[in-house]
Write an enzyme that holds these catalytic residues in place. Structure first.
Site, PDB file in Angstrom:
ATOM      1  N   ARG A   1       0.863  -1.180   0.000  1.00 39.83           N
ATOM      2  CA  ARG A   1       0.000   0.000   0.000  1.00 39.83           C
ATOM      3  C   ARG A   1       0.899   1.229   0.000  1.00 39.83           C
ATOM      4  O   ARG A   1       2.086   1.145   0.290  1.00 39.83           O
ATOM      5  CB  ARG A   1      -0.885  -0.005   1.248  1.00 39.83           C
ATOM      6  CG  ARG A   1      -2.022  -1.007   1.164  1.00 39.83           C
ATOM      7  CD  ARG A   1      -2.657  -1.215   2.516  1.00 39.83           C
ATOM      8  NE  ARG A   1      -3.100   0.039   3.086  1.00 39.83           N
ATOM      9  CZ  ARG A   1      -3.273   0.235   4.398  1.00 39.83           C
ATOM     10  NH1 ARG A   1      -3.047  -0.742   5.247  1.00 39.83           N
ATOM     11  NH2 ARG A   1      -3.687   1.394   4.847  1.00 39.83           N
TER      12      ARG A   1
ATOM     13  N   SER B   1       0.668   4.083   1.843  1.00 35.39           N
ATOM     14  CA  SER B   1       0.841   4.919   3.028  1.00 35.39           C
ATOM     15  C   SER B   1       2.290   4.857   3.497  1.00 35.39           C
ATOM     16  O   SER B   1       3.010   3.887   3.207  1.00 35.39           O
ATOM     17  CB  SER B   1      -0.087   4.462   4.154  1.00 35.39           C
ATOM     18  OG  SER B   1       0.397   3.273   4.730  1.00 35.39           O
TER      19      SER B   1
ATOM     20  N   LYS C   1      -2.529  -8.157  11.372  1.00 36.38           N
ATOM     21  CA  LYS C   1      -3.884  -7.963  11.908  1.00 36.38           C
ATOM     22  C   LYS C   1      -4.877  -7.504  10.854  1.00 36.38           C
ATOM     23  O   LYS C   1      -6.072  -7.591  11.071  1.00 36.38           O
ATOM     24  CB  LYS C   1      -3.870  -7.040  13.117  1.00 36.38           C
ATOM     25  CG  LYS C   1      -3.779  -5.566  12.876  1.00 36.38           C
ATOM     26  CD  LYS C   1      -4.204  -4.856  14.182  1.00 36.38           C
ATOM     27  CE  LYS C   1      -4.023  -3.364  14.091  1.00 36.38           C
ATOM     28  NZ  LYS C   1      -4.671  -2.698  15.227  1.00 36.38           N
ATOM     29  N   ASP C   2      -4.380  -7.028   9.702  1.00 34.45           N
ATOM     30  CA  ASP C   2      -5.290  -6.633   8.630  1.00 34.45           C
ATOM     31  C   ASP C   2      -5.671  -7.800   7.726  1.00 34.45           C
ATOM     32  O   ASP C   2      -6.510  -7.649   6.839  1.00 34.45           O
ATOM     33  CB  ASP C   2      -4.664  -5.512   7.787  1.00 34.45           C
ATOM     34  CG  ASP C   2      -4.571  -4.215   8.566  1.00 34.45           C
ATOM     35  OD1 ASP C   2      -5.417  -3.999   9.453  1.00 34.45           O
ATOM     36  OD2 ASP C   2      -3.637  -3.429   8.310  1.00 34.45           O
TER      37      ASP C   2
ATOM     38  N   THR D   1     -10.738   7.014  17.652  1.00 34.75           N
ATOM     39  CA  THR D   1     -10.440   5.629  17.270  1.00 34.75           C
ATOM     40  C   THR D   1     -11.580   5.113  16.409  1.00 34.75           C
ATOM     41  O   THR D   1     -12.725   5.508  16.601  1.00 34.75           O
ATOM     42  CB  THR D   1     -10.253   4.699  18.475  1.00 34.75           C
ATOM     43  OG1 THR D   1     -10.104   3.361  17.988  1.00 34.75           O
ATOM     44  CG2 THR D   1     -11.427   4.726  19.433  1.00 34.75           C
TER      45      THR D   1
ATOM     46  N   ARG E   1     -13.044  -2.650  19.186  1.00 36.50           N
ATOM     47  CA  ARG E   1     -12.322  -3.261  20.305  1.00 36.50           C
ATOM     48  C   ARG E   1     -11.802  -2.183  21.261  1.00 36.50           C
ATOM     49  O   ARG E   1     -11.912  -2.308  22.482  1.00 36.50           O
ATOM     50  CB  ARG E   1     -11.154  -4.075  19.725  1.00 36.50           C
ATOM     51  CG  ARG E   1     -10.214  -4.697  20.720  1.00 36.50           C
ATOM     52  CD  ARG E   1      -9.048  -5.353  19.978  1.00 36.50           C
ATOM     53  NE  ARG E   1      -8.256  -4.401  19.219  1.00 36.50           N
ATOM     54  CZ  ARG E   1      -7.302  -3.635  19.736  1.00 36.50           C
ATOM     55  NH1 ARG E   1      -7.001  -3.726  21.010  1.00 36.50           N
ATOM     56  NH2 ARG E   1      -6.645  -2.769  18.981  1.00 36.50           N
ATOM     57  N   ARG E   2     -11.238  -1.126  20.687  1.00 36.92           N
ATOM     58  CA  ARG E   2     -10.713  -0.057  21.543  1.00 36.92           C
ATOM     59  C   ARG E   2     -11.850   0.717  22.215  1.00 36.92           C
ATOM     60  O   ARG E   2     -11.766   1.028  23.400  1.00 36.92           O
ATOM     61  CB  ARG E   2      -9.822   0.887  20.716  1.00 36.92           C
ATOM     62  CG  ARG E   2      -8.519   0.208  20.293  1.00 36.92           C
ATOM     63  CD  ARG E   2      -7.648   1.073  19.406  1.00 36.92           C
ATOM     64  NE  ARG E   2      -6.417   0.364  19.054  1.00 36.92           N
ATOM     65  CZ  ARG E   2      -5.783   0.484  17.904  1.00 36.92           C
ATOM     66  NH1 ARG E   2      -6.244   1.293  16.960  1.00 36.92           N
ATOM     67  NH2 ARG E   2      -4.673  -0.186  17.675  1.00 36.92           N
TER      68      ARG E   2
ATOM     69  N   ARG F   1     -10.413   8.436  10.759  1.00 39.58           N
ATOM     70  CA  ARG F   1      -9.888   7.553   9.711  1.00 39.58           C
ATOM     71  C   ARG F   1      -8.672   8.204   9.076  1.00 39.58           C
ATOM     72  O   ARG F   1      -8.281   9.299   9.424  1.00 39.58           O
ATOM     73  CB  ARG F   1     -10.981   7.291   8.652  1.00 39.58           C
ATOM     74  CG  ARG F   1     -12.153   6.432   9.137  1.00 39.58           C
ATOM     75  CD  ARG F   1     -11.811   4.968   9.302  1.00 39.58           C
ATOM     76  NE  ARG F   1     -10.917   4.479   8.268  1.00 39.58           N
ATOM     77  CZ  ARG F   1     -11.280   4.154   7.052  1.00 39.58           C
ATOM     78  NH1 ARG F   1     -12.541   4.224   6.694  1.00 39.58           N
ATOM     79  NH2 ARG F   1     -10.396   3.729   6.176  1.00 39.58           N
TER      80      ARG F   1
ATOM     81  N   ARG G   1      -4.063  11.259  10.949  1.00 42.17           N
ATOM     82  CA  ARG G   1      -4.674  11.222  12.287  1.00 42.17           C
ATOM     83  C   ARG G   1      -3.942  12.141  13.254  1.00 42.17           C
ATOM     84  O   ARG G   1      -4.557  12.873  14.014  1.00 42.17           O
ATOM     85  CB  ARG G   1      -4.676   9.789  12.823  1.00 42.17           C
ATOM     86  CG  ARG G   1      -5.616   8.902  12.045  1.00 42.17           C
ATOM     87  CD  ARG G   1      -5.703   7.508  12.639  1.00 42.17           C
ATOM     88  NE  ARG G   1      -6.449   6.656  11.735  1.00 42.17           N
ATOM     89  CZ  ARG G   1      -7.092   5.551  12.087  1.00 42.17           C
ATOM     90  NH1 ARG G   1      -7.079   5.160  13.336  1.00 42.17           N
ATOM     91  NH2 ARG G   1      -7.746   4.838  11.207  1.00 42.17           N
TER      92      ARG G   1
ATOM     93  N   CYS H   1     -12.428  -7.888  10.734  1.00 42.80           N
ATOM     94  CA  CYS H   1     -11.425  -6.968  11.279  1.00 42.80           C
ATOM     95  C   CYS H   1     -12.089  -5.850  12.050  1.00 42.80           C
ATOM     96  O   CYS H   1     -11.444  -4.994  12.625  1.00 42.80           O
ATOM     97  CB  CYS H   1     -10.512  -6.436  10.189  1.00 42.80           C
ATOM     98  SG  CYS H   1     -11.333  -5.342   9.046  1.00 42.80           S
TER      99      CYS H   1
HETATM  100  C1  DPM Z   1      -7.461  -3.457  12.398  1.00 40.00           C
HETATM  101  C2  DPM Z   1      -7.920  -2.568  13.378  1.00 40.00           C
HETATM  102  C3  DPM Z   1      -7.255  -1.341  13.155  1.00 40.00           C
HETATM  103  C4  DPM Z   1      -6.375  -1.536  12.049  1.00 40.00           C
HETATM  104  C5  DPM Z   1      -8.959  -2.888  14.417  1.00 40.00           C
HETATM  105  C6  DPM Z   1      -8.401  -3.007  15.841  1.00 40.00           C
HETATM  106  C7  DPM Z   1      -7.426  -0.090  13.931  1.00 40.00           C
HETATM  107  C8  DPM Z   1      -8.465   0.818  13.316  1.00 40.00           C
HETATM  108  C9  DPM Z   1      -8.559   2.163  13.973  1.00 40.00           C
HETATM  109  C10 DPM Z   1      -7.844  -4.856  12.208  1.00 40.00           C
HETATM  110  N1  DPM Z   1      -6.561  -2.820  11.592  1.00 40.00           N
HETATM  111  O1  DPM Z   1      -7.207  -2.845  16.117  1.00 40.00           O
HETATM  112  O2  DPM Z   1      -9.213  -3.276  16.759  1.00 40.00           O
HETATM  113  O3  DPM Z   1      -8.131   2.381  15.107  1.00 40.00           O
HETATM  114  O4  DPM Z   1      -9.092   3.044  13.318  1.00 40.00           O
HETATM  115  C11 DPM Z   1      -3.943  -0.979  11.550  1.00 40.00           C
HETATM  116  C12 DPM Z   1      -2.871  -0.334  12.262  1.00 40.00           C
HETATM  117  C13 DPM Z   1      -1.741  -1.152  12.087  1.00 40.00           C
HETATM  118  C14 DPM Z   1      -2.121  -2.211  11.296  1.00 40.00           C
HETATM  119  C15 DPM Z   1      -2.949   0.944  12.993  1.00 40.00           C
HETATM  120  C16 DPM Z   1      -3.490   0.860  14.413  1.00 40.00           C
HETATM  121  C17 DPM Z   1      -0.312  -0.936  12.597  1.00 40.00           C
HETATM  122  C18 DPM Z   1       0.062  -1.914  13.699  1.00 40.00           C
HETATM  123  C19 DPM Z   1       0.330  -3.347  13.241  1.00 40.00           C
HETATM  124  C20 DPM Z   1      -5.406  -0.558  11.410  1.00 40.00           C
HETATM  125  N2  DPM Z   1      -3.454  -2.064  10.964  1.00 40.00           N
HETATM  126  O5  DPM Z   1      -4.022  -0.158  14.872  1.00 40.00           O
HETATM  127  O6  DPM Z   1      -3.371   1.905  15.102  1.00 40.00           O
HETATM  128  O7  DPM Z   1       1.032  -3.559  12.234  1.00 40.00           O
HETATM  129  O8  DPM Z   1      -0.147  -4.270  13.928  1.00 40.00           O
END
Ligand code: DPM
Length: 354
Positions: free
Chosen positions: A12, A14, A84-85, A132, A136-137, A154, A160, A249
């Site tokens: 990606r 970013s 996690k994605d 956020t 989950r958070r 977002r 952010r 997710c």
């Molecule tokens: C997923 C979530 C989020 C990301 C859901 C969660 C956060 C979304 C948000 C599945 N993917 O965590 O409950 O807060 O808007 C994401 C981030 C990273 C990978 C950024 C983050 C970086 C950390 C990593 C978005 N995906 O979570 O702040 O590589 O694990």
């Protein structure tokens, strides 16, 4: 001399995705100096649709679909993702060829500079706004501080933080994964890192994964050297747990895994929350690692798409069973009804997050 075939790595666009991809490619270049690597940047739907919360944009693999199409079409040979994605069931023909050593798996709070003396959730003023988009958070923030407001934010990390820093910002703090901030060198912005015992993280958080075509043996052999045993075992348990609960997710599901120092025990704690965190089902279990016997073959779906060297399979098998057992225990405690309630609520009253 034979002509070198360049191995094309998709990413990606970013800044975070680029940094992650660059680090994996640097490791591969060092391990295989005789091979050529090139990087191809692409945009995903999750990057394009920025005006809606994640749960509303919906769909599995929001950040991964376009890249997976490029893999299937052979425009790229491997793709670096945040584990996690990646959904706990991958599209047909795809494989997680490697999971790299996990970095900081904790969630982090970034409090706005205009609150210089406030560092963690407990210190935020009454009614403060936390940005956020993660259910989950949101649920876990409300369990600790029901008075705080959570608002969807977002965009990539740079966007952010800019929103948080704006003079007329609506946010007092942001909740983000520590690993993302660390990878960009923004450690100094983190005001608190949550102990996983006080704040459960997302399955696979903090680990990078390399996705490949399941039939591309040459590339699988190349990337498998990137895998880290403990990370793979922990993430196998976490992904199996998520898969048994129905995955996704954007679900309010958190986990915490530990391996004892002597490597003999794997521990998994998992929880399912309702939307505002007032209700929660939680369970913890452990299992033995290091069985001498190699387990019978596992299907790719049981492996949640993970590829592992044969010597690690006994532990992976134990981890997958542990994840499923913790999920079953939660289902016995009524977790399915809780998830159903959340899914129904997100499809109708999502406006509150907009
Ligand atoms: C997923 C979530 C989020 C990301 C859901 C969660 C956060 C979304 C948000 C599945 N993917 O965590 O409950 O807060 O808007 C994401 C981030 C990273 C990978 C950024 C983050 C970086 C950390 C990593 C978005 N995906 O979570 O702040 O590589 O694990």
């Amino acid at each position: 001399m034979t002509e070198k075939r360049a191995i094309v790595v998709g990413t990606r666009e970013s800044q975070l995705a680029r940094v992650q991809t660059d680090s994996v490619v640097a490791t591969l270049r060092k391990a295989c100096p005789e091979k050529l690597f090139s990087i191809l940047g692409m945009t995903s739907k999750g990057d394009q649709v920025l005006d809606k919360p994640l749960a509303k944009v919906g769909g599995k693999g929001l950040f991964t679909k376009e890249l997976e199409e490029a893999l299937a079409d052979r425009r790229v040979d491997l793709v670096v993702h945040s584990l996690k994605d990646l959904p706990s069931s991958l599209p047909e023909g795809m494989l997680i060829g490697a999971v790299c050593k996990r970095e900081d798996r904790r969630d982090a709070l970034v409090v706005a500079a205009r609150h210089p003396d406030k560092r963690d959730l407990a210190a935020l003023p009454q009614g403060a706004v936390v940005g956020t988009s993660s259910m989950r958070r949101v649920a876990q923030i409300h369990r600790q501080r029901p008075d705080l407001q959570c608002q969807s934010v977002r965009g990539n990390l740079n966007t952010r933080l800019r929103k948080l820093d704006a003079e007329d910002s609506q946010f007092d703090a942001l909740m983000l994964a520590a690993a993302g901030l660390d990878r960009l060198g923004w450690q100094s912005r983190v005001t608190h890192r949550f102990d996983p015992e006080e704040f459960l993280y997302a399955t696979g958080q903090g680990a990078l994964a390399v996705e490949v075509r399941a039939d591309d043996e040459e590339i699988i052999e190349l990337v498998t050297t990137l895998s880290h045993r403990e990370t793979l075992v922990m993430c196998a348990a976490e992904r199996s747990f998520l898969q048994r609960l129905g995955g996704g997710c954007s679900v309010p599901i958190g986990v915490r895994t530990e391996i004892t120092n002597d490597g003999s025990l794997l521990f998994l704690e998992g929880a399912v929350f309702n939307e505002n965190g007032s209700d929660c089902r939680q369970h913890r279990m452990d299992c033995k690692l290091g069985a001498a016997e190699c387990a019978p073959g596992l299907s790719l779906s049981q492996l949640t798409g993970l590829h592992a060297p044969a010597a690690w399979m006994a532990d992976i098998h134990a981890a997958i069973n542990l994840g499923a057992s913790v999920a079953d225990a939660l289902l016995n405690k009524g977790a399915a009804a809780l998830l159903e309630q959340v899914r129904a609520a997100t499809s109708t009253t999502q406006q509150s997050y907009d």
